[in-house]
Design a protein around this motif. Sequence first.
Motif, short mmCIF file in Angstrom:
data_model
loop_
_atom_site.label_atom_id
_atom_site.label_comp_id
_atom_site.label_asym_id
_atom_site.label_seq_id
_atom_site.Cartn_x
_atom_site.Cartn_y
_atom_site.Cartn_z
N GLU A 228 0.82 -1.26 0.07
CA GLU A 228 0.05 0.06 0.24
C GLU A 228 0.87 1.34 0.03
O GLU A 228 0.54 2.28 -0.65
N LEU B 113 -7.47 -2.34 -2.86
CA LEU B 113 -6.36 -3.33 -2.35
C LEU B 113 -6.99 -4.58 -2.38
O LEU B 113 -8.11 -4.72 -1.79
N ARG C 103 -3.35 -6.63 0.69
CA ARG C 103 -3.26 -5.25 0.56
C ARG C 103 -2.27 -4.56 -0.36
O ARG C 103 -1.55 -3.61 0.05
#
Length: 73
Positions: free
Chosen positions: A27, A62, A67
């Motif tokens: 992320e 995501l 993620r």
Amino acid sequence: MVWQGRRTGLFVVADLSKLWIEANLAEAQLSKVRVGAKASVTVAAYPDEVFPGRVTYVAAFLDKETRSHSRAH
């Protein structure tokens, strides 16, 4: 498809001149990736080669488990 006679296919010829990969990015890294950006890809099968590409898609979401997400061509 290459045909033998009328109905039996011997093999399929694929165009491998353009390939795509999916890259799972953390992320925190996604803010650094933009559609159209240059990408350099290395793979274990060809450790001394760098394959050039461009980012063609960045997911708007995501993966809830990893993620991460992105794609390059």
